[in-house]
Structures are given as structure tokens and as C-alpha cells.
Design an enzyme around this catalytic site. Structure first.
Site, mmCIF file in Angstrom:
data_model
loop_
_atom_site.group_PDB
_atom_site.id
_atom_site.type_symbol
_atom_site.label_atom_id
_atom_site.label_comp_id
_atom_site.label_asym_id
_atom_site.label_seq_id
_atom_site.Cartn_x
_atom_site.Cartn_y
_atom_site.Cartn_z
ATOM 1 C CG HIS A 15 -13.632 -107.398 -29.390
ATOM 2 N ND1 HIS A 15 -15.088 -107.514 -29.859
ATOM 3 C CD2 HIS A 15 -13.842 -107.286 -27.858
ATOM 4 C CE1 HIS A 15 -15.791 -107.245 -28.960
ATOM 5 N NE2 HIS A 15 -15.268 -106.932 -27.756
ATOM 6 C CD GLU B 67 -18.143 -104.269 -27.242
ATOM 7 O OE1 GLU B 67 -17.278 -103.905 -26.637
ATOM 8 O OE2 GLU B 67 -18.183 -105.451 -27.951
ATOM 9 C CB THR C 267 -14.226 -106.110 -23.561
ATOM 10 O OG1 THR C 267 -15.281 -105.889 -24.912
ATOM 11 C CG2 THR C 267 -14.304 -104.354 -23.184
HETATM 12 C C1 GP9 Z 1 -19.325 -104.757 -21.144
HETATM 13 C C2 GP9 Z 1 -18.340 -104.550 -22.301
HETATM 14 C C3 GP9 Z 1 -18.522 -105.577 -23.294
HETATM 15 O O1 GP9 Z 1 -18.857 -103.794 -19.846
HETATM 16 O O2 GP9 Z 1 -17.070 -104.448 -22.001
HETATM 17 O O3 GP9 Z 1 -17.466 -106.785 -23.164
HETATM 18 P P1 GP9 Z 1 -17.516 -107.781 -24.290
HETATM 19 O O4 GP9 Z 1 -18.606 -108.880 -24.123
HETATM 20 O O5 GP9 Z 1 -17.243 -107.195 -25.609
HETATM 21 O O6 GP9 Z 1 -16.186 -108.460 -23.920
#
Ligand code: GP9
Length: 433
Positions: A257, A42, A84
């Protein structure tokens, strides 16, 4: 129309043929039968890899891993509004995301030829792990479509380490590995981390860095969270080594990202220098991609530009599974010719196309203008970090636009089953009716 469909078919086949040529390379199938562990981290950007602040390495474990892996130092995330979920779609399915919205939400019912189902069709047990609500980003539906054998989501984890939105990544990796170790081999397991999610609040006890002027800023919190995730990755690797999985596994990792921090003075304070426009663009768009292989044959730093579209073709190539008849856009990044730096600069130059219409081939970097008029964009000379003549960019722009529109046609009009019916039936992806 039939004309559009045949144009898309010709374009997609051409991309498959260029991958077929690469399959003549000795690297094709060099790691046949290996397990795959793929980590999507993340908001894990590239700018802090190998860097220290106040004498402390931010990512010591990843830095160590970089040394024994193929590390792509100019690797671009190709995400748009789907964040994500876009990173997941682009990396696993090797198609561009949508200009607005998310494929996971809008087109989860369409047919794709993504990494998990291709591996599943080739005898792999496939699983995906993410310690958040299974319905978020429509994952329950999309993962069933991508033919994962198992999706392990929040309710299957013991919440014994609460951090941010959910479970801390250390416990997430620990509990996921307990399951991975029990899976039939060969397996493909995709792990999506969460602890370094905006706004990067992690418990005080987990904040191990002493950050001076950055303490208490969004950047400071981000670095603390990344440092924690790096420790979690270190623990995961150590356990894979101890449990004897490491030497039979391709371990790959990429960032999904950017971190959404928009105050450039914080980046400048961290990097200790003022940042020019192109440097800022590269910082926002670059995430790390590294592939650790069971031996060190391809270890090293690969500086040519590449992107998330290349993740699935790269892994399939190493496993000796052809992607020449799959509707994918990317190219394998680890081949014998790619490992020769001088050739990397000539033959293997590829165009990395971002969803907003920006693109680079490593020599030039085109940044489109808000009005979308080609001539209003800027064409940067990458080596000189200065804006240059528009001409070299305008000659590449048509190819970039074609990639985006062909991908859109494939996704939005669900063209893959139409174009690839025969190979999909052969591979068992779809049943003949
Ligand atoms: C939550 C995570 C976050 O399941 O995948 O997604 P994002 O907010 O970074 O798109």
C-alpha cells in the site's frame, strides 16, 4: 435471498469463464511445477522505481530485476482500512477488501479459495513468513484458514538485527531462506517484509543515501528505508541464484500500500516537478508488481492497468492450475496475447476497481466524490491528464459498483462454500458431511 445468491453465482461464474478462455493460451501452465516465492513489501510504492536522487538510484536491485521480469508499471494496490491485511487478502484470495475494517479480523472464519490452499490442494508445500507477532491482523487464525502448511512468525526468528517494529528485512530474508531451502518442492512461500514501515526510522548505519534537501524529512527517511529493503531484496535474489533455486522458481513481488506521506511538496522535491491532481492520485494508488520467470519469454514492461486482485490468478495461470472454478475476481496478466502491446491496448483492457469506488481502464480514471453521488465524481482523461466529460466514466461505473457489491456479498455472507460446494469437495478443500 435465493435470488441474490443466484445473481452472485452468475456473476462469479462469468468471471471464472473469462479466465477459462485465457487458459486456452499457450502461457497456461508454461511454468508448471515451478516453486513460487511471493514477496509483499511494506509501503513499497511505484513512484521511486527506476528513479535517482542526487545521482543515486533508490532501488537499484529492483530496477535490475525489472529488466528481466514482467513488470506491471500501472499496477494498483486495492487496499482500504485493512492496509497490510487487505493487500494480503486481495492478492492471495482475489476478492475486494471490505469498505471498512479488515476481512482478516472480521471474517477469518469464512471459507475462501485463496492461492495457498489452491496450491496446497495441487501438491505444493505452502508457507508464510513474517517477523512480527503472529496474532497481529489475526494472522494466526486467517493463515490456518488459508491452509498454509507453516506460518513462521516473530518468535521463530533470532532478533539479531533490530529495526523498527522488529527484525530487519536482511536478516528476515536470510533466516526465512534457511527454512525455504529445506522445504519439500514444489513449494509456495509468501514473505511479508516490515522494515519500511511508517515512520521509516532505520539505524544510521543503514542509511546509505545522501539526500540533500530531503535529509531528515519523512520522505528522506522513507527513501532510506526503501533503499535498505532494496538491498535486502538484492541479497535474497543473489542467494536464490547461488543456491540453485532461482531457475526453478517464479519470483514475484508487489508493494502492499501507500506510504501515508501526505505532504506533496516532498514528492515534488523528489520528482523535481509539480504534480497535478491525477498524478497525485496515481502515485498514492500505484505499487510495483513484477514477476520473474525461469526464462525471459515474458520479460518486459506491461503498461495496461492491473491490480492486486490479479496476483493469484496470474500465478495459478502460469502454473497451469485452473482458477475457472474458484471464486476469484482478477485475471491472469501474463498471456501470449498480453505480451503484444497493441493487443494490450484493445482486447485486454480491463477495469481496475478500487475500494473507494475509483476505477480506471487506462483511458479514463474516475475519482468519486465524498458524497458518493455518481455525477459529482471526476472523470479524468489519462493520456491528457485532464478532467473530461463524465459520460465515459458513468458508463463504466455500474460494472465497478457491481464488482464491489458482488465481492461484499461473497465475503460477508460466506457464500463461497454454498456456490462452489462441488468443486471444493473435488479439490479436497472441504470435507463432505
Ligand atoms: C505488521 C505489518 C504492518 O505485522 O503487517 O501492517 P500495517 O500497519 O502496514 O497495516
Amino acid at each position: 435471498s435465493a435470488e441474490t445468491t443466484s445473481k452472485v453465482l452468475a456473476w462469479t461464474k462469468e468471471s471464472g469463464q473469462s479466465r477459462a478462455k485465457q487458459e486456452q493460451d499457450l502461457s497456461f501452465g508454461a511454468y508448471k511445477g515451478s516453486n513460487v516465492i511471493l514477496v509483499q513489501a511494506e509501503a513499497f510504492q511505484n513512484f521511486m522505481i527506476g528513479k535517482s536522487f542526487n545521482g543515486q538510484e533508490i532501488t537499484p536491485n529492483v530496477n535490475k530485476l525489472v529488466k528481466s521480469s514482467a513488470y506491471f508499471s500501472s499496477f494498483f494496490h486495492q487496499t482500504a482500512q485493512g492496509r497490510t491485511s487487505d493487500a494480503d487478502f486481495v492478492s492471495n484470495c482475489s476478492l475486494q477488501p471490505l469498505a471498512s475494517g479488515s476481512v482478516f479480523i472480521q471474517y477469518a472464519g469464512n471459507e475462501f479459495q485463496c492461492l495457498p490452499q489452491t496450491l496446497h490442494n495441487n501438491g505444493y508445500y505452502t508457507s508464510v513468513f513474517h517477523a512480527y507477532e503472529g496474532s497481529f491482523w489475526n494472522r494466526n487464525t486467517m493463515y490456518a484458514n488459508m491452509k498454509y502448511d507453516a506460518f513462521v512468525s516473530k518468535k521463530q526468528y533470532e532478533l539479531d538485527e533490530p529495526i523498527g517494529w522488529s527484525l530487519g528485512d536482511k536478516s528476515f530474508f536470510r533466516q526465512s531462506l534457511d527454512r525455504i531451502a529445506e522445504q519439500p518442492q514444489p513449494f509456495h512461500s509468501f514473505l511479508i517484509t516490515l522494515s519500511s514501515h511508517h515512520p521509516y526510522q532505520i539505524p544510521a548505519a543503514d542509511q546509505k543515501l545522501s539526500l540533500g534537501e530531503l535529509e531528515g524529512t519523512m520522505m528522506g527517511d522513507y527513501l532510506q528505508a526503501i533503499h535498505y529493503v532494496d538491498e535486502a531484496l538484492g541479497e535474497l535474489v543473489e542467494r536464490l541464484q547461488k543456491e540453485g533455486l532461482w531457475e526453478h522458481t517464479i519470483f514475484a513481488m508487489y508493494g502492499d500500500h501507500d506510504n501515508s506521506i501526505s505532504d506533496w511538496s516532498l514528492f515534488e522535491a523528489f520528482l523535481g516537478k509539480p504534480l497535478k491532481e491525477l498524478e497525485r492520485e496515481q502515485i498514492v494508488k500505484q505499487v510495483p508488481f513484477l514477476v520473474h520467470l525461469p526464462d525471459d519469454r515474458y520479460a518486459g514492461t506491461y503498461a495496461s492497468p492491473s491490480g492486486q486482485l490479479d496476483v493469484a490468478p496470474t500465478l495459478l495461470h502460469l502454473l497451469g492450475i485452473s482458477s475457472s472454478e474458484l471464486a476469484m475476481i482478477g485475471t491472469p496478466l501474463i498471456t501470449d496475447s498480453m505480451s503484444q502491446p497493441q493487443q494490450q491496448n484493445q482486447q485486454n483492457r480491463k477495469l481496475v476497481v478500487l475500494r473507494n469506488g475509483a476505477f480506471t481502464n487506462g483511458d479514463v480514471y474516475y475519482i468519486p466524490s465524498a458524497d458518493g453521488i455518481a455525477e459529482h465524481g471526476k472523470c479524468w482523461n489519462v493520456a491528457e491528464q485532464s478532467p473530461g466529460e463524465l459520460a465515459p466514466c458513468l458508463s463504466l461505473r455500474a460494472a465497478a459498483q457491481t464488482e464491489l457489491s458482488m465481492s461484499d456479498l461473497l465475503v460477508i455472507h460466506n457464500l463461497i462454500p454454498e456456490l462452489y460446494a462441488e468443486s471444493m469437495v473435488r479439490a479436497g478443500s472441504i470435507q463432505m458431511v
